[in-house]
Design a protein around this motif. Sequence first.
Motif, PDB file in Angstrom:
ATOM      1  N   ALA A 278      21.936  37.378  45.014  1.00 52.14           N
ATOM      2  CA  ALA A 278      22.920  38.146  45.315  1.00 52.14           C
ATOM      3  C   ALA A 278      22.721  39.543  44.922  1.00 52.14           C
ATOM      4  O   ALA A 278      22.981  40.212  45.630  1.00 52.14           O
ATOM      5  CB  ALA A 278      24.049  37.834  43.856  1.00 52.14           C
TER       6      ALA A 278
ATOM      7  N   THR B 251      26.387  38.470  36.798  1.00 57.71           N
ATOM      8  CA  THR B 251      26.562  38.089  38.444  1.00 57.71           C
ATOM      9  C   THR B 251      27.730  38.072  39.374  1.00 57.71           C
ATOM     10  O   THR B 251      27.548  38.529  40.027  1.00 57.71           O
ATOM     11  CB  THR B 251      25.464  36.861  38.520  1.00 57.71           C
ATOM     12  OG1 THR B 251      24.384  36.727  37.741  1.00 57.71           O
ATOM     13  CG2 THR B 251      25.365  36.646  39.900  1.00 57.71           C
ATOM     14  N   LEU B 252      28.864  37.260  38.827  1.00 58.49           N
ATOM     15  CA  LEU B 252      30.168  37.178  39.465  1.00 58.49           C
ATOM     16  C   LEU B 252      30.666  38.456  39.641  1.00 58.49           C
ATOM     17  O   LEU B 252      31.238  38.694  40.613  1.00 58.49           O
ATOM     18  CB  LEU B 252      30.894  36.338  38.935  1.00 58.49           C
ATOM     19  CG  LEU B 252      30.551  34.854  38.851  1.00 58.49           C
ATOM     20  CD1 LEU B 252      31.539  34.185  37.970  1.00 58.49           C
ATOM     21  CD2 LEU B 252      30.508  34.048  40.141  1.00 58.49           C
TER      22      LEU B 252
ATOM     23  N   VAL C 206      35.875  36.768  38.769  1.00 57.82           N
ATOM     24  CA  VAL C 206      35.995  37.458  40.103  1.00 57.82           C
ATOM     25  C   VAL C 206      37.246  38.165  40.514  1.00 57.82           C
ATOM     26  O   VAL C 206      37.024  39.152  41.203  1.00 57.82           O
ATOM     27  CB  VAL C 206      35.813  36.048  41.148  1.00 57.82           C
ATOM     28  CG1 VAL C 206      36.232  36.489  42.492  1.00 57.82           C
ATOM     29  CG2 VAL C 206      34.420  35.425  40.879  1.00 57.82           C
TER      30      VAL C 206
ATOM     31  N   LEU D 260      27.235  34.209  45.154  1.00 56.06           N
ATOM     32  CA  LEU D 260      28.316  34.281  44.054  1.00 56.06           C
ATOM     33  C   LEU D 260      28.871  32.897  44.062  1.00 56.06           C
ATOM     34  O   LEU D 260      29.288  32.398  43.054  1.00 56.06           O
ATOM     35  CB  LEU D 260      29.340  35.195  44.302  1.00 56.06           C
ATOM     36  CG  LEU D 260      28.812  36.864  44.179  1.00 56.06           C
ATOM     37  CD1 LEU D 260      29.872  37.721  44.760  1.00 56.06           C
ATOM     38  CD2 LEU D 260      28.252  36.944  42.774  1.00 56.06           C
TER      39      LEU D 260
END
Length: 313
Positions: free
Chosen positions: A135, A252-253, A11, A288
């Motif tokens: 997301a 995805t993050l 992140v 997230l």
Amino acid sequence: MALRSGPLVVVAAAVLWGTAGTAGAVAAADPVPLAAARLVLGGAVLASVAAFTRSRRANPQVAARGRGVVPWGQVLAAGAVAGYQLCFFAAVQRTGVAIGTVVAIGSGPVFTGLLSWLIGREPPSRRWTFATAAAIAGCAVLVWGGVSGGVTGGADPWGIALALFGGLLYAFYAVVASQAIGRGTESAIVMGVLFGGAAVVMLPVLLVTGAGWLAHPRGLLATLYLGCATTALAYLLYGRGLRTTPVATAATLALAEPAVAALLGLVVLHEHLSPLSWGGLALLGLSLAVVALPGGTASGPAERVPARLGSVP
């Protein structure tokens, strides 16, 4: 502790990526030469870090035997890094910023999860699947919600195809990097090979498109930030996160990038978000958080630990 911090490091890398748009606006340069300059500088820095990391190996004989030997998969991945940049900007030019961004960035986690499943035999969990879908939906609403009429350009089929191919290229080099790190190669070396090779590919692009704007202080300072912070530092962090975070989860993050970009546009560039965009931002953030929680990995609750971890200076 290291296992739990992996998603946070990813992140952090996405936060740095999210600042690129604001820095690019300061540079006042065309997007293609700016992206080329960013990749050339960032790749050179990552290649230098990789060389320094290799020189610090405990066994000089092992380092000497491995010097100059790069697996073909990483060579192809370096080409994919450069190809993603070119596909993304070509897609945006054909089909508009909103559609090109959503398709390219949104398809990345999907392709990454599929490639991880096919190549790495890491089946996605239900939690990852639902959270990733939410997301991507949040990302789409965030981007489209701030566009008058919902679309800035036509839904050109070739533009969509280029954006999808860009998402596939991103997934490919992310999976290759994750596998190399999982086999014990230092993450700094993997990123140095991928982005150092991409820098070589993008250097002619920079020379052809023109680099005269780098003579201006704003352009130079923005490029230094883009190359050193949003590319070199960000991918060092991303590589470190891939040591303990499944690559599908990391992809995805990384969708935190458009959320950060939107917030910076709001605060720094005095842009405005519509109520729909705020809803998309909230959905993206919640999704997230679900992925980042323990047990939200792409392959279930078990964490992946590389065979050998090297140090990144």
